[in-house]
Write a protein that holds these residues in place. Structure first.
Motif, PDB file in Angstrom:
ATOM      1  N   PHE A   1      22.002  13.256  18.881  1.00  8.68           N
ATOM      2  CA  PHE A   1      21.614  12.031  19.044  1.00  8.68           C
ATOM      3  C   PHE A   1      22.514  10.906  19.554  1.00  8.68           C
ATOM      4  CE2 PHE A   1      20.710   8.036  17.052  1.00  8.68           C
ATOM      5  CZ  PHE A   1      19.295   7.490  17.666  1.00  8.68           C
ATOM      6  N   PHE A   2      23.479  11.014  18.889  1.00 10.47           N
ATOM      7  CA  PHE A   2      24.547  10.084  18.940  1.00 10.47           C
ATOM      8  C   PHE A   2      25.034   9.938  20.505  1.00 10.47           C
ATOM      9  CE2 PHE A   2      29.394   8.899  19.594  1.00 10.47           C
ATOM     10  CZ  PHE A   2      29.275   8.039  18.936  1.00 10.47           C
ATOM     11  N   PHE A   3      25.193  11.151  21.111  1.00 16.21           N
ATOM     12  CA  PHE A   3      25.530  11.335  22.766  1.00 16.21           C
ATOM     13  C   PHE A   3      24.444  11.152  23.620  1.00 16.21           C
ATOM     14  CE2 PHE A   3      29.046  13.819  20.665  1.00 16.21           C
ATOM     15  CZ  PHE A   3      30.110  13.281  21.204  1.00 16.21           C
ATOM     16  N   LEU A   4      23.203  11.547  23.108  1.00 18.25           N
ATOM     17  CA  LEU A   4      21.868  11.078  24.095  1.00 18.25           C
ATOM     18  C   LEU A   4      21.154   9.693  24.023  1.00 18.25           C
ATOM     19  CD1 LEU A   4      20.251  14.828  23.770  1.00 18.25           C
ATOM     20  CD2 LEU A   4      21.584  13.772  25.649  1.00 18.25           C
ATOM     21  N   ALA A   5      21.609   9.171  22.908  1.00 17.78           N
ATOM     22  CA  ALA A   5      20.866   7.938  22.785  1.00 17.78           C
ATOM     23  C   ALA A   5      21.278   6.931  23.886  1.00 17.78           C
ATOM     24  CB  ALA A   5      21.324   7.178  21.425  1.00 17.78           C
ATOM     25  N   PRO A   6      22.242   6.737  24.213  1.00 17.05           N
ATOM     26  CA  PRO A   6      22.825   5.964  25.259  1.00 17.05           C
ATOM     27  C   PRO A   6      22.174   5.956  26.725  1.00 17.05           C
ATOM     28  CG  PRO A   6      24.762   6.325  24.243  1.00 17.05           C
ATOM     29  CD  PRO A   6      23.732   7.393  23.650  1.00 17.05           C
TER      30      PRO A   6
ATOM     31  N   PHE B   1      17.846   4.645  30.424  1.00 12.85           N
ATOM     32  CA  PHE B   1      16.543   5.075  31.244  1.00 12.85           C
ATOM     33  C   PHE B   1      15.338   4.320  30.763  1.00 12.85           C
ATOM     34  CE2 PHE B   1      12.718   7.973  31.727  1.00 12.85           C
ATOM     35  CZ  PHE B   1      12.812   8.274  32.656  1.00 12.85           C
ATOM     36  N   LEU B   2      15.232   4.048  29.692  1.00 13.96           N
ATOM     37  CA  LEU B   2      14.037   3.224  29.259  1.00 13.96           C
ATOM     38  C   LEU B   2      14.199   1.927  29.836  1.00 13.96           C
ATOM     39  CD1 LEU B   2      13.403   4.439  25.520  1.00 13.96           C
ATOM     40  CD2 LEU B   2      12.052   4.913  27.516  1.00 13.96           C
ATOM     41  N   ALA B   3      15.496   1.200  29.736  1.00 15.20           N
ATOM     42  CA  ALA B   3      15.649  -0.199  30.264  1.00 15.20           C
ATOM     43  C   ALA B   3      15.343  -0.219  31.705  1.00 15.20           C
ATOM     44  CB  ALA B   3      16.994  -0.407  29.757  1.00 15.20           C
ATOM     45  N   SER B   4      15.631   0.814  32.477  1.00 16.50           N
ATOM     46  CA  SER B   4      15.430   0.934  33.778  1.00 16.50           C
ATOM     47  C   SER B   4      14.144   0.944  34.346  1.00 16.50           C
ATOM     48  CB  SER B   4      16.243   2.136  34.662  1.00 16.50           C
ATOM     49  OG  SER B   4      15.493   3.476  34.211  1.00 16.50           O
ATOM     50  N   LEU B   5      13.391   1.296  33.222  1.00 15.01           N
ATOM     51  CA  LEU B   5      11.676   1.089  33.749  1.00 15.01           C
ATOM     52  C   LEU B   5      11.169  -0.105  33.306  1.00 15.01           C
ATOM     53  CD1 LEU B   5      11.048   4.923  32.184  1.00 15.01           C
ATOM     54  CD2 LEU B   5      11.456   4.186  34.507  1.00 15.01           C
ATOM     55  N   ARG B   6      11.689  -1.013  33.071  1.00 15.75           N
ATOM     56  CA  ARG B   6      10.986  -2.295  32.646  1.00 15.75           C
ATOM     57  C   ARG B   6      10.584  -2.968  33.981  1.00 15.75           C
ATOM     58  NH1 ARG B   6      14.060  -5.259  28.233  1.00 15.75           N
ATOM     59  NH2 ARG B   6      15.519  -5.689  29.893  1.00 15.75           N
ATOM     60  N   PRO B   7       9.455  -3.386  34.128  1.00 15.21           N
ATOM     61  CA  PRO B   7       8.913  -4.060  35.441  1.00 15.21           C
ATOM     62  C   PRO B   7       9.190  -5.701  35.239  1.00 15.21           C
ATOM     63  CG  PRO B   7       6.891  -4.352  33.794  1.00 15.21           C
ATOM     64  CD  PRO B   7       8.219  -3.614  33.234  1.00 15.21           C
ATOM     65  N   GLY B   8       9.344  -6.139  36.632  1.00 12.75           N
ATOM     66  CA  GLY B   8       9.465  -7.465  37.151  1.00 12.75           C
ATOM     67  C   GLY B   8      10.192  -8.414  36.275  1.00 12.75           C
ATOM     68  N   PRO B   9       9.579  -9.688  35.769  1.00 14.84           N
ATOM     69  CA  PRO B   9      10.573 -10.400  34.887  1.00 14.84           C
ATOM     70  C   PRO B   9      11.201  -9.887  33.673  1.00 14.84           C
ATOM     71  CG  PRO B   9       8.471 -11.506  35.901  1.00 14.84           C
ATOM     72  CD  PRO B   9       8.481  -9.976  36.096  1.00 14.84           C
TER      73      PRO B   9
ATOM     74  N   PRO C   1      14.228  -5.491  23.348  1.00  9.72           N
ATOM     75  CA  PRO C   1      14.237  -3.969  22.970  1.00  9.72           C
ATOM     76  C   PRO C   1      14.501  -2.975  24.241  1.00  9.72           C
ATOM     77  CG  PRO C   1      11.970  -4.602  22.937  1.00  9.72           C
ATOM     78  CD  PRO C   1      12.547  -5.684  23.277  1.00  9.72           C
ATOM     79  N   PRO C   2      15.006  -1.822  24.056  1.00 11.71           N
ATOM     80  CA  PRO C   2      15.403  -1.206  25.399  1.00 11.71           C
ATOM     81  C   PRO C   2      14.081  -0.472  26.014  1.00 11.71           C
ATOM     82  CG  PRO C   2      15.613   0.142  23.156  1.00 11.71           C
ATOM     83  CD  PRO C   2      15.498  -1.181  22.724  1.00 11.71           C
ATOM     84  N   TRP C   3      12.964  -0.368  25.414  1.00 13.51           N
ATOM     85  CA  TRP C   3      12.064   0.262  26.086  1.00 13.51           C
ATOM     86  C   TRP C   3      11.121  -0.813  26.854  1.00 13.51           C
ATOM     87  CZ3 TRP C   3      13.210   0.390  20.919  1.00 13.51           C
ATOM     88  CH2 TRP C   3      12.387  -0.242  20.019  1.00 13.51           C
ATOM     89  N   PRO C   4      10.269  -0.590  27.702  1.00 20.41           N
ATOM     90  CA  PRO C   4       9.269  -1.526  28.494  1.00 20.41           C
ATOM     91  C   PRO C   4       8.254  -1.796  27.788  1.00 20.41           C
ATOM     92  CG  PRO C   4       8.965   0.763  29.483  1.00 20.41           C
ATOM     93  CD  PRO C   4      10.210   0.715  28.416  1.00 20.41           C
ATOM     94  N   THR C   5       7.868  -3.184  27.634  1.00 19.64           N
ATOM     95  CA  THR C   5       6.659  -3.623  26.640  1.00 19.64           C
ATOM     96  C   THR C   5       5.679  -4.041  27.394  1.00 19.64           C
ATOM     97  OG1 THR C   5       7.715  -5.977  26.814  1.00 19.64           O
ATOM     98  CG2 THR C   5       8.382  -4.267  24.942  1.00 19.64           C
ATOM     99  N   THR C   6       5.718  -4.137  28.754  1.00 25.01           N
ATOM    100  CA  THR C   6       4.363  -4.631  29.507  1.00 25.01           C
ATOM    101  C   THR C   6       4.049  -3.525  30.533  1.00 25.01           C
ATOM    102  OG1 THR C   6       5.810  -5.859  30.973  1.00 25.01           O
ATOM    103  CG2 THR C   6       4.851  -7.161  29.069  1.00 25.01           C
ATOM    104  N   GLY C   7       4.528  -2.464  30.362  1.00 21.82           N
ATOM    105  CA  GLY C   7       4.221  -1.391  31.283  1.00 21.82           C
ATOM    106  C   GLY C   7       5.285  -0.599  32.166  1.00 21.82           C
ATOM    107  N   ILE C   8       5.089   0.456  32.908  1.00 27.61           N
ATOM    108  CA  ILE C   8       6.424   1.148  33.616  1.00 27.61           C
ATOM    109  C   ILE C   8       6.512   0.866  34.735  1.00 27.61           C
ATOM    110  CG2 ILE C   8       7.251   3.492  33.865  1.00 27.61           C
ATOM    111  CD1 ILE C   8       6.212   4.463  31.166  1.00 27.61           C
TER     112      ILE C   8
END
Length: 284
Positions: free
Chosen positions: A25-30, A35-43, A51-58
């Protein structure tokens, strides 16, 4: 085995697996974070990755935005792949021949020459950038991917020659003598008999050469001057700087993923040889 012994063994196995999961987990978490942050859309991608995950869709908009920097992500990736692949091929080729020569042949000043090669590891790379720039200009290779590749090969060779000499030293000479009795020529002996035996060392050299060439930034920035010849690390500086001071955090995270995936592929392809080669180099 008694009940107390079985219980102690079960607790030991549980702690072992818990530690392994924690380390994973320590090595894979970053990587998952990026990856999750790169999927956030638009603004949403313009905001810091919390948060690191997309909240308005992928969305894959960040990857398309990344292509708008410099000469485009595909051009810079092609440059990095060309330089890295060429560095790996040349480094492996030269270090195998040099390592075989230092391991098997006797010639005057052999040990002194080998120490001289290894001693270059202690020279800071930044201190020889100016001489390298002048040499490439004299050869007509300034602002050239071939020139940058040759610089990377030069920087990789001391460690690679050291690794390959140790790899050949670990092969019993009786195998070589038996092959010569059977009539094997020097080329066949090296290509067909010895190369499979030193493959862990070759894999280690290839991984180190690829990772160092793929991630190297300073030499690419100094020795290249054309926008269409920059490699990915140089592109990432433009992405990190943003436009007019506005950083696109989604594009930054997409760039991190683009930089990371080829390294993971190369490591996974060669990892079964990597540890054996690294251990062989460590005990010599």
């Amino acid at each position: 085995m008694t009940a107390a012994g079985q219980s102690k063994r079960a607790w030991g196995a549980a702690l072992y697996h818990a530690f392994g999961l924690g380390a994973a987990f320590f090595f894979l978490a970053p990587f998952f974070w990026a990856f999750l942050a790169s999927l956030r859309p638009g603004p949403e991608a313009q905001q810091p990755p919390l948060p690191p995950w997309p909240t308005t869709g992928i969305s894959f908009d960040t990857y398309r935005t990344l292509d708008s920097f410099g000469a485009g992500i595909w051009q810079h990736m092609a440059n990095s792949l060309l330089v890295s692949a060429g560095t790996v091929v040349l480094t492996v080729f030269v270090s195998v021949l040099a390592g075989y020569g230092f391991s098997r042949y006797r010639f005057p000043l052999k040990n002194a020459l080998f120490i001289l090669v290894i001693a270059t590891l202690m020279i800071p790379f930044q201190s020889i950038l100016t001489p390298l720039f002048i040499i490439l200009a004299k050869l007509g290779l300034n602002n050239s991917l071939v020139g940058l590749m040759l610089v990377y090969v030069t920087l990789q060779l001391p460690f690679s020659v050291f690794m390959m000499r140790n790899a050949f030293d670990a092969v019993p000479q009786e195998i070589e003598e038996a092959a010569r009795v059977d009539g094997a020529t020097d080329f066949r002996l090296l290509a067909s008999i010895l190369m499979p035996l030193v493959m862990p060392g070759v894999a280690t050299v290839a991984i180190f050469a690829f990772l160092n060439a793929w991630n190297e930034f300073l030499a690419a920035l100094v020795l290249l001057s054309s926008n269409d010849k920059y490699t990915l690390p140089v592109l990432m500086t433009a992405v990190r700087a943003g436009r007019l001071g506005a950083i696109n955090w989604g594009a930054v995270q997409a760039g991190v993923m683009v930089m990371t995936i080829p390294c993971l592929i190369v490591f996974l392809l060669l990892q079964r040889y990597y540890m054996r080669g690294l251990m062989a180099g460590a005990v010599k």
